[in-house]
Design a protein around this motif. Structure first.
Motif, PDB file in Angstrom:
ATOM      1  N   ASP A  16      86.019   5.283  82.350  1.00 19.42           N
ATOM      2  CA  ASP A  16      86.358   5.606  83.738  1.00 19.42           C
ATOM      3  C   ASP A  16      87.776   6.156  83.913  1.00 19.42           C
ATOM      4  N   THR A  20      85.116  10.950  85.916  1.00 22.38           N
ATOM      5  CA  THR A  20      84.583  10.521  87.201  1.00 22.38           C
ATOM      6  C   THR A  20      83.081  10.770  87.155  1.00 22.38           C
ATOM      7  N   GLU A  22      79.014   9.783  85.895  1.00 16.17           N
ATOM      8  CA  GLU A  22      78.350   9.411  84.645  1.00 16.17           C
ATOM      9  C   GLU A  22      78.463  10.541  83.627  1.00 16.17           C
TER      10      GLU A  22
END
Length: 130
Positions: A16, A20, A22
């Protein structure tokens, strides 16, 4: 003849603090002979990298879908399957999927001092929207 070391071929979720949305990273090859790595990167719609640079530059080949890329100081640009993008060493940029379409690309970059990328701040929604 030297064969590249086959990676485990197991995709891992992108962290993460570098992505930003998946994003999945699948190392495909890395060889100490040339200090180069190749990674298949899969972005869900709207997913993207953080701003970053590459000490030795980078070549992106979009293998499927549609995406966006922005180099610092330039407008956001659309990319799609079949496009190749060359990023110069040290050039600040980000790339990711279009808001409504997944994208997958192959990323090839030299490893300089063992590093292929220097990660910076996350891309804001305003930057992403262009």
């Amino acid at each position: 003849m030297e064969f590249c070391t086959a990676a485990t071929r197991t995709a891992k979720r992108g962290p993460d603090n570098y992505f930003t949305g998946e994003v999945w990273l699948e190392p495909l090859a890395q060889t100490p002979l040339m200090d180069v790595q190749m990674v298949r990167v899969s972005f869900s719609p709207g997913a993207r990298t953080a701003w970053h640079t590459h000490p030795g530059g980078q070549i992106l080949y979009v293998s499927s879908g549609r995406g966006l890329i922005q180099k610092e100081g330039e407008p956001v640009r659309a990319i799609s399957a079949g496009d190749t993008v060359v990023i110069a060493a040290g050039e600040k940029h980000w790339h990711g999927a279009a808001p409504d379409c997944a994208m997958q690309h192959l990323a090839v970059q030299p490893l300089i001092g063992g590093s292929g990328a220097d990660w910076l701040e996350l891309v804001t929604d305003d930057d992403y929207g262009g």
